[in-house]
Design a protein around this motif. Structure first.
Motif, PDB file in Angstrom:
ATOM      1  N   ARG A 260      15.271   5.872 -19.754  1.00 40.25           N
ATOM      2  CA  ARG A 260      13.902   5.181 -20.223  1.00 40.25           C
ATOM      3  C   ARG A 260      13.377   6.052 -21.434  1.00 40.25           C
ATOM      4  O   ARG A 260      12.963   5.628 -22.535  1.00 40.25           O
ATOM      5  CB  ARG A 260      13.032   5.523 -18.996  1.00 40.25           C
ATOM      6  CG  ARG A 260      11.678   4.897 -19.356  1.00 40.25           C
ATOM      7  CD  ARG A 260      10.530   6.104 -19.696  1.00 40.25           C
ATOM      8  NE  ARG A 260       9.462   5.491 -20.517  1.00 40.25           N
ATOM      9  CZ  ARG A 260       8.505   6.465 -21.083  1.00 40.25           C
ATOM     10  NH1 ARG A 260       8.794   7.523 -20.827  1.00 40.25           N
ATOM     11  NH2 ARG A 260       7.412   5.854 -21.732  1.00 40.25           N
ATOM     12  N   THR A 261      13.462   7.324 -21.253  1.00 40.01           N
ATOM     13  CA  THR A 261      13.195   8.252 -22.435  1.00 40.01           C
ATOM     14  C   THR A 261      13.898   8.072 -23.679  1.00 40.01           C
ATOM     15  O   THR A 261      13.397   7.722 -24.775  1.00 40.01           O
ATOM     16  CB  THR A 261      13.382   9.724 -22.124  1.00 40.01           C
ATOM     17  OG1 THR A 261      12.761   9.923 -20.814  1.00 40.01           O
ATOM     18  CG2 THR A 261      12.762  10.824 -23.083  1.00 40.01           C
ATOM     19  N   LEU A 264      12.469   4.544 -25.178  1.00 35.93           N
ATOM     20  CA  LEU A 264      11.449   4.495 -25.900  1.00 35.93           C
ATOM     21  C   LEU A 264      11.514   5.283 -27.436  1.00 35.93           C
ATOM     22  O   LEU A 264      10.729   4.792 -28.341  1.00 35.93           O
ATOM     23  CB  LEU A 264      10.586   5.512 -25.030  1.00 35.93           C
ATOM     24  CG  LEU A 264       9.235   5.607 -25.674  1.00 35.93           C
ATOM     25  CD1 LEU A 264       8.406   4.395 -25.870  1.00 35.93           C
ATOM     26  CD2 LEU A 264       8.202   6.728 -24.883  1.00 35.93           C
ATOM     27  N   ARG A 265      12.359   6.112 -27.200  1.00 40.34           N
ATOM     28  CA  ARG A 265      12.630   6.637 -28.727  1.00 40.34           C
ATOM     29  C   ARG A 265      13.415   5.765 -29.733  1.00 40.34           C
ATOM     30  O   ARG A 265      13.063   6.060 -30.817  1.00 40.34           O
ATOM     31  CB  ARG A 265      13.141   8.110 -28.652  1.00 40.34           C
ATOM     32  CG  ARG A 265      12.027   9.130 -28.214  1.00 40.34           C
ATOM     33  CD  ARG A 265      12.767  10.248 -27.491  1.00 40.34           C
ATOM     34  NE  ARG A 265      11.317  11.365 -27.203  1.00 40.34           N
ATOM     35  CZ  ARG A 265      10.470  11.004 -26.316  1.00 40.34           C
ATOM     36  NH1 ARG A 265      10.534   9.882 -25.574  1.00 40.34           N
ATOM     37  NH2 ARG A 265       9.556  12.152 -26.322  1.00 40.34           N
ATOM     38  N   ARG A 268      10.416   2.440 -29.490  1.00 39.75           N
ATOM     39  CA  ARG A 268       8.849   2.619 -29.611  1.00 39.75           C
ATOM     40  C   ARG A 268       8.058   1.395 -29.387  1.00 39.75           C
ATOM     41  O   ARG A 268       7.313   1.279 -30.308  1.00 39.75           O
ATOM     42  CB  ARG A 268       8.590   3.323 -31.243  1.00 39.75           C
ATOM     43  CG  ARG A 268       9.011   4.820 -31.122  1.00 39.75           C
ATOM     44  CD  ARG A 268       8.394   5.706 -30.035  1.00 39.75           C
ATOM     45  NE  ARG A 268       8.899   7.153 -30.202  1.00 39.75           N
ATOM     46  CZ  ARG A 268       8.431   8.031 -29.563  1.00 39.75           C
ATOM     47  NH1 ARG A 268       7.866   7.690 -28.554  1.00 39.75           N
ATOM     48  NH2 ARG A 268       8.980   9.161 -29.599  1.00 39.75           N
ATOM     49  N   LEU A 271       9.452  -1.782 -23.618  1.00 36.03           N
ATOM     50  CA  LEU A 271      10.137  -1.007 -22.583  1.00 36.03           C
ATOM     51  C   LEU A 271      10.729  -1.884 -21.594  1.00 36.03           C
ATOM     52  O   LEU A 271      10.258  -3.117 -21.170  1.00 36.03           O
ATOM     53  CB  LEU A 271       9.024  -0.136 -21.888  1.00 36.03           C
ATOM     54  CG  LEU A 271       8.604   1.032 -22.514  1.00 36.03           C
ATOM     55  CD1 LEU A 271       7.563   1.746 -21.654  1.00 36.03           C
ATOM     56  CD2 LEU A 271       9.688   2.020 -23.048  1.00 36.03           C
ATOM     57  N   THR A 295       7.087   6.581 -16.613  1.00 34.27           N
ATOM     58  CA  THR A 295       6.826   5.911 -18.025  1.00 34.27           C
ATOM     59  C   THR A 295       5.753   6.705 -18.738  1.00 34.27           C
ATOM     60  O   THR A 295       5.434   6.069 -19.860  1.00 34.27           O
ATOM     61  CB  THR A 295       6.294   4.597 -17.679  1.00 34.27           C
ATOM     62  OG1 THR A 295       5.585   4.668 -16.792  1.00 34.27           O
ATOM     63  CG2 THR A 295       7.661   3.610 -16.937  1.00 34.27           C
TER      64      THR A 295
END
Length: 313
Positions: A260-261, A264-265, A268, A271, A295
């Motif tokens: 997930r991290t 997101l990167r 952006r 999700l 999250t």
């Protein structure tokens, strides 16, 4: 591997033996070094780690570490008592920035630690390490003191799984390394991208967002790359890392948070569904257990009013 990464490996990958302690101390001058141990129910190991750091790196003869802080994130055992008895300053997670309610997670603790430390260099060390060596600290702090062009240093090491060499770091090999090689190939040279032992300049850390959970190590590495560039990142071989291993389902939750991290990167934007369902055998067969995937991220500490006020004061 990118040619750039090959050159980086030659230029920015070292052994702890490359910088003798005398050289590091000579380069320290007025730079203040803080060591932070995030801890949750680590009474079996935290005391030895604190004792080694105080005995070998916080003496009149070897004044490398100026500040040693254990951040207790709600332990139900004697972690805080053992750490304090060994000589650490112990701070409860929930006592830091009380205006912002704390949430569970390692990244939350690391982020809050910036509020209660003052070092120009901040060194993070996991509190579950066994057979701890001061090399874990000197190895990753050394380049920051001797080379002004380096801003972020990760430890690298062998990670045995029980008595089996080289089989630790399962989430690294199955999730983090493929993600980095595919999406951030400049970071493909890091041996232990998810390792919990790393040091950085405060001036960098205070500008980075911190995921509250297990994604924090991947996030800091990726965001540091974008903030200061590959040549400001480095790694140091400190030998062998032995610690408490988690079970497969806990590793699954860790992997989901890391994915997930990364997602997101990458985007952006939208999700993926932040839930993970795992299965456990119960009285009626396999029963589903669904967990939320972290999250939430904390903003750069430099944006927090209390932190800015503390620096002015």
């Amino acid at each position: 591997m990118l040619e750039e990464v090959g050159r980086w490996l030659d230029r920015r990958s070292w052994s702890v033996a490359d910088r003798p302690l005398e050289r590091i101390l000579a380069a320290k001058r007025n730079t203040k070094v803080s060591v932070v141990l995030p801890a949750l129910n680590e009474e079996a190991t935290v005391g030895e780690i604190v004792d080694v750091i105080r005995r070998e790196l916080m003496t009149e003869a070897v004044p490398l570490v100026d500040e040693l802080v254990v951040i207790d994130s709600g332990s139900t055992d004697r972690t805080a008592e053992v750490a304090a008895a060994a000589g650490a300053r112990v701070v409860a997670r929930d006592a830091i920035l009380p205006r912002i309610p704390a949430v569970p997670g390692k990244g939350e603790v690391l982020w809050r630690s910036l509020m209660v430390t003052s070092g120009d260099v901040v060194c993070f060390v996991d509190a579950d390490l066994r057979d701890f060596s001061a090399d874990f600290v000197t190895g990753i702090v050394g380049p920051l003191l001797t080379d002004p062009e380096v801003d972020f240093v990760k430890a690298m090491y062998d990670r045995p799984l029980g008595d089996t060499p080289g089989q630790g770091g399962r989430v690294t090999e199955l999730v983090a390394r493929p993600l980095l090689n595919l999406h951030w190939p400049q970071l493909a040279g890091f041996v232990q991208p998810l390792g919990g032992e790393y040091a950085a300049r405060r001036s960098l850390l205070e500008r980075l967002p911190f995921p509250v959970g297990y994604g924090v190590e991947l996030a800091l590495l990726v965001d540091a790359l974008h903030a200061v560039g590959l040549d400001a990142l480095a790694q140091v071989d400190v030998g062998v890392r032995r610690h408490r291993h988690q079970d497969g389902q806990a590793l699954g939750r860790m992997a989901a948070a890391i994915y997930r991290t990364a997602q997101l990167r990458l985007s952006r934007g939208h999700l993926v569904r932040p839930r993970l369902t795992q299965f456990e055998r119960g009285e009626k067969g396999f029963e589903p257990r669904t967990y939320a995937v972290d999250t939430e991220e904390r903003p750069p500490m430099a944006e927090i009013a209390e932190y800015a006020h503390r620096r002015v004061a």
